[in-house]
Design an enzyme around this catalytic site. Sequence first.
Site, PDB file in Angstrom:
ATOM      1  N   HIS B 263       0.843  -1.210   0.000  1.00 19.14           N
ATOM      2  CA  HIS B 263       0.000   0.000   0.000  1.00 19.14           C
ATOM      3  C   HIS B 263       0.875   1.255   0.000  1.00 19.14           C
ATOM      4  CE1 HIS B 263      -3.590   2.424   1.177  1.00 19.14           C
ATOM      5  NE2 HIS B 263      -2.679   3.154   1.794  1.00 19.14           N
ATOM      6  N   GLU B 264       1.817   1.319   0.941  1.00 20.78           N
ATOM      7  CA  GLU B 264       2.678   2.508   1.022  1.00 20.78           C
ATOM      8  C   GLU B 264       3.549   2.619  -0.224  1.00 20.78           C
ATOM      9  OE1 GLU B 264       1.629   4.450   3.098  1.00 20.78           O
ATOM     10  OE2 GLU B 264       0.662   3.120   4.547  1.00 20.78           O
ATOM     11  N   HIS B 267       1.771   4.590  -2.779  1.00 22.53           N
ATOM     12  CA  HIS B 267       1.971   6.026  -2.532  1.00 22.53           C
ATOM     13  C   HIS B 267       3.369   6.452  -2.990  1.00 22.53           C
ATOM     14  CE1 HIS B 267      -1.715   6.823  -0.373  1.00 22.53           C
ATOM     15  NE2 HIS B 267      -1.467   5.912   0.560  1.00 22.53           N
ATOM     16  N   GLU B 293      -4.651   7.825  -2.847  1.00 29.51           N
ATOM     17  CA  GLU B 293      -5.159   6.530  -2.392  1.00 29.51           C
ATOM     18  C   GLU B 293      -5.470   5.603  -3.556  1.00 29.51           C
ATOM     19  OE1 GLU B 293      -5.452   4.997   0.590  1.00 29.51           O
ATOM     20  OE2 GLU B 293      -4.267   6.689   1.317  1.00 29.51           O
TER      21      GLU B 293
END
Lengths: 499, 499
Positions: B263-264, B267, B293
């Site tokens: 997830h990170e 980003h 997101e």
Amino acid sequence: MNVDAAYAELVGLLKRGHLLGSVGELLGWDEQVNLPPDSADQRAEQQAVQAEVQHAAASDPRIGECLDALRDVSLSEDQLAVVRQARRDYERATKLPADFVREKAAQGSRGYHAWAKAREESDFAGYAPVLEKNLELAKREAAYLGWAGREYDYMIDRHDPGMAAVAIERLFSELRNELVPLVREISVATLTRKKTGGALRGFPPERQRTFLREVTEKLGFDYRRGRIDVSLHPFCSGTGADVRMTTRFKEDEPLDSLFSAIHETGHGLYEQGLPRAHYGTALGMSAGMGAHESQSRLWENQVGRSRGFWRYFEPRFRALFPAQTADVSSDELYFAINAVKPTLIRVDADEVTYNLHIILRFDLERKLFAGKISVRDLPAAWRTLSKDLIGLEPANDREGVLQDVHWSDGSFGYFPSYCLGNMMAAQIWYRALAERPALEEDFARGDFLWLLGWLRKEVHAAGRRWELLELVRRVTGEELSPRHLVRYLRERYAALYLG
Amino acid sequence: MNVDAAYAELVGLLKRGHLLGSVGELLGWDEQVNLPPDSADQRAEQQAVQAEVQHAAASDPRIGECLDALRDVSLSEDQLAVVRQARRDYERATKLPADFVREKAAQGSRGYHAWAKAREESDFAGYAPVLEKNLELAKREAAYLGWAGREYDYMIDRHDPGMAAVAIERLFSELRNELVPLVREISVATLTRKKTGGALRGFPPERQRTFLREVTEKLGFDYRRGRIDVSLHPFCSGTGADVRMTTRFKEDEPLDSLFSAIHETGHGLYEQGLPRAHYGTALGMSAGMGAHESQSRLWENQVGRSRGFWRYFEPRFRALFPAQTADVSSDELYFAINAVKPTLIRVDADEVTYNLHIILRFDLERKLFAGKISVRDLPAAWRTLSKDLIGLEPANDREGVLQDVHWSDGSFGYFPSYCLGNMMAAQIWYRALAERPALEEDFARGDFLWLLGWLRKEVHAAGRRWELLELVRRVTGEELSPRHLVRYLRERYAALYLG
């Protein structure tokens, strides 16, 4: 402006400037501990803009107005110390143009990376332009501040207010005259009696970390307000509220990481002992780099290399590293800890020859600033002096002129502080011993609190009320002199090598 | 002022402000990753003074003069985007008093620590005054900026420019109507068919770190311009030149650390893909939190939970954890990765029920800002809604209202971005699939470059030329809609649970 109001406003402005500086210091810590390899350019830009806002805060005209309002009024001794330091810092800040501050900060960051690369590749030629630029910036800075013609004294004064090259030269030459024969005696004794330390090999870094954490905690470092990490070159930054120390780990040199950590712990204990309520003013800041080094050196050498210290810590050391220490006797371990063996690398040097490394750098810096040698001459001049003083000649610049980080960001005039600190440490040590002759017996019981308490009271609590020479006078009742250091080295090393 | 000169000066000033902001961001990263436990007070002071200088830079009157000089002149489309964003930020900065900015920054730092303590002790009462203060600050901020009466819209607009509560309500209620029955169908299927994932136990953090490092590197994260560390709550900060991600490790939840890291990484890839030459301007910044997101969710879910991804990575996973995976079949592993099981904790939620967690928070935030409930009502209101939407009631506030960090520093209006991002991710995903139907076969070969390249071109390179809704239109040719997300969830989970 009302005197009390002016003083209170001044203190607030000073604190603000120091907080901005502490953020810049964290950027520097992060740069050496965490920065991804290709992020250096942005970090240089961040440092530059941060230095700029810090400079703006330090030269805020309101500071000047407060200082004017505090001229020729009745102030306490503490307030006078605060105002004196504030005036000095304000004048220094306002005489440096913002562009210059920005240029110097960016150059400092670039310089660090250029140095790391040059050292890796032992390539002085590629690094020389950086040093030339740093020297030029240093001279310009001195000129801005009214020290033209005395540029090197300015560089020294920045680190140890009140000191000058002539005074240092006198102290250093007295020391040199005593040290060179002592090193010769020890070398001869080593050759004829083969007293060498045991071999220490294969110490896993994780275990080393456990041991040095236990040691530094026992010495009194407060890990609730600090941490220790890994960097190429060990250092200590931050303030009492958040002290960041570093060390480095080598499997076959467990004493290197340990004594680096104890050294930085000495700095950290000083910072943690400064009066936090006075953060940002002379009452809450260290007395200078020499005084700072006296604290790191005292814990590293007088304490950390003592019999008493090892009587307490040796069992734990052996318990953590049973296989690695199985063939090493207690005497061999103690010899390894106190080995005197001339080496090319300052940070690897024993505490006897260490001072000769400093005398070498002081000599080169003086000549460089006096224009007697140029940056391009440094490698050869280094080799010659290294042979004269230490008896060894570097095979390449990596183990010669490229070994230290300091010049990479223009920190000229810093090296002498190490040796001034050694002198002060020994002088303070004998004063402490006079007050508590059983000090080493404390250590053997694992008790370092009396010593820490005494240093807190005599040195740390004073902040920068007094500068190096006056602080030494007040703590020891005597002028700063190399003879305590010589006495200490003779006592410790004569017993080991010449006994 | 000459137009070209004004534009160039504006860009320089914007960059300067963003650099100061990036230093503040590093303070925040360091606070969560490195800060010693008793150093929080000083960090709050550092944050406050840094926020102050950043605010001063963002409200530098020269920016206003440049913007005036750029009014009603001929500019390129890119320049117009830069000026539009600069004008918005400048107005926002100049309408907030410096005292307010300082107060808010200090409160944000204190709030984080108060939250961490309250969560640890499941003590909402002790934390409520912090939230009340944060709510008051948020309302004052909205009022300063001319959003009085529309405070919650202001909070949303800060994260996703152009969005408002009414529009989100419409999207969310459509989504909710589809999701609640889907979750019910899956729950029934789970109960009757016992399709559950295998148990994953005893994964040493060091090995987990090795695996997630290999995965995130393969996805394209550039570790020469970034790093990954450990913190209580995973996050990603920094910019393309130096991206700092975090995750956390639990021995019995290897998928938690892995999917947090992926997830990170989403980003981080977005940040690393933004045009670095335009740092500080709209051309070099993300399109907003929803768009951000969409990138993290797309890599985490559409990519990271796909069959193709695991066809490639499963052998390596088993090689690193042979004993831990010996009794887990490939199908069981894939079920564990795609387990749908309502949970009380948002960050532990599967991607189907996750959106219900957001709808819950959106509903509470709206009511809080509308004055329909007070801070003291939050725990009870949370429990009721949790039961209604997710079917579970928290036993204590630690697994209820205290679970998220966001409100602790006043980040209201942030949660909706997660769900907007989920919608956008699915919509983008189908667009990418239309262009390259063999995408999952790429993944099965360990090739993620086509997808990354396409996202770079379609999303990252655009910076903030357009806001969320327009960006979605341009990339997908359609209005933002929840139906792509519903289609994606039905396709993936119906095949697993209802097939």
